[in-house]
Enzyme design. Sequence first.
Site, PDB file in Angstrom:
ATOM      1  N   HIS A 168       0.812  -1.223   0.000  1.00 52.32           N
ATOM      2  CA  HIS A 168       0.000   0.000   0.000  1.00 52.32           C
ATOM      3  C   HIS A 168       0.847   1.275   0.000  1.00 52.32           C
ATOM      4  O   HIS A 168       0.348   2.350  -0.330  1.00 52.32           O
ATOM      5  CB  HIS A 168      -0.946  -0.010   1.201  1.00 52.32           C
ATOM      6  CG  HIS A 168      -2.177   0.829   1.035  1.00 52.32           C
ATOM      7  ND1 HIS A 168      -2.222   1.986   0.296  1.00 52.32           N
ATOM      8  CD2 HIS A 168      -3.433   0.677   1.538  1.00 52.32           C
ATOM      9  CE1 HIS A 168      -3.439   2.506   0.334  1.00 52.32           C
ATOM     10  NE2 HIS A 168      -4.187   1.723   1.077  1.00 52.32           N
ATOM     11  N   ASP A 382     -10.303  -6.110 -17.930  1.00 58.47           N
ATOM     12  CA  ASP A 382     -10.646  -7.143 -18.923  1.00 58.47           C
ATOM     13  C   ASP A 382      -9.372  -7.591 -19.631  1.00 58.47           C
ATOM     14  O   ASP A 382      -8.820  -6.870 -20.459  1.00 58.47           O
ATOM     15  CB  ASP A 382     -11.664  -6.561 -19.916  1.00 58.47           C
ATOM     16  CG  ASP A 382     -11.995  -7.517 -21.058  1.00 58.47           C
ATOM     17  OD1 ASP A 382     -11.542  -8.675 -21.027  1.00 58.47           O
ATOM     18  OD2 ASP A 382     -12.704  -7.088 -21.991  1.00 58.47           O
TER      19      ASP A 382
END
Length: 444
Positions: A168, A382
Amino acid sequence: MSSEATSLAFKVERCEPELIVPTKPTPHEWKQLSDIDDQQSFRFQVPMIHFYPQNPNMEGRDPVTVIKEAVAKTLVFYYPFAGRVREKFGKKLFVECTGEGVLFIEANADVSLQQFQDSSSLQPPFPCMDQLLYDVPDSDGILDSPLLLIQVTRLKCGGFIFAVRFNHTITDGIGMAQFLKAIAEMARGALAPSILPVWKRALLNSRDPPRVTCLHHEYDEVNDINDTTITLDNMVQHSFFFGPTEISIIHRTLPTHFHNYPSAELLMIFIWRLRTIALQLSPEEEVRLLCVVNLRTKFNYLPLGFYGNAFALPAALTTAAKLSQNSLDYAIELVENAKAKVTEEYVKSMVDLMTVKGRPHFTVVGSFLMADLTEAGFEDVDFGWEKAIYAGPATGKVGLVPGLISFCIPSKMRNGEKGIVVPLYLPAPAMERLVEELDALLKI
């Protein structure tokens, strides 16, 4: 509607972890992280998971090969991800761009996507998560470790699971979604990402000299005199799905002028209040909702493509009694007032506080943080197999103090109903009370 993982069991066969390096030589240099990036609050790993069904149009193409090659190509543009985080004087973090690469695991599982849907409704917690994102020994350090761990697992139905764990300190949710979309574009044949990455972390560095000019209750030093910090004994995970019906019921409890209040923000405040009631805190205990304010959209000085941590955490502050006994619109007003404080000067003051106070963790005692991922776009990643049917955090158990952070995750039920999933991690008795209170409020 709530869910928890059932006893689905399956076998995962993994290849040896390997390091994926950029396909072309990249600069060996040191890049300084911002004074927001390297605060103690963000020194943890975040696991994400995406589920993809079989796509007949991709017959003969192997998702492992496609994604592995795309990662290597994308790292040419995002080469700091192939480096390692180092700490220097004053806890200041840098990325040494070594080109060593990111960890990648190829795997196969004798389970189908339908079995996952049957067992978990594709909501956290997921069964056998430790097998779908294997924790390679000595790989999860914040310093001197790979910044990404990726595992692609083929399923026996022809679908696959893409799981990733990221450090992070180098990026936030929006930055990670940008990076994953770049990999997906390269997987579909692009020569370069449509949005090029921008480093420019110095835009969020402290002034010289630093000047803390605002109150930052999100970083108050609070002693746990009432022993109210959540115990990690007997903790359980649950996910809660809120569709249009549930959200409409919550909206109807509000005054007319709040009837169009954004659904995700409403859920954050609703869950904060419900969670506070369930924890049965001392009436005078201070409680905080840390409101995630996206600096990319709040101000215009961060360029398109910036992928560092870019948010402030102003605190809505009250007592457990006031939050529990007042109606929901009281909590909404608290949150709106907290977010309104985030001016450019507030952000500069917050960044300066990091330098002055040694990069502290946000207040732990009595705090709760919910990140809205409904607009981050993880579900739009995708790789060529079309969009994921679930894409988001793999667990509600993240952060240095598990149980303080949750998410609003866009989700779709098997019947096509769209909504928001909220994973929570709480002591079992508190979770039981929360479920009972929620069922009574929503009359499910």
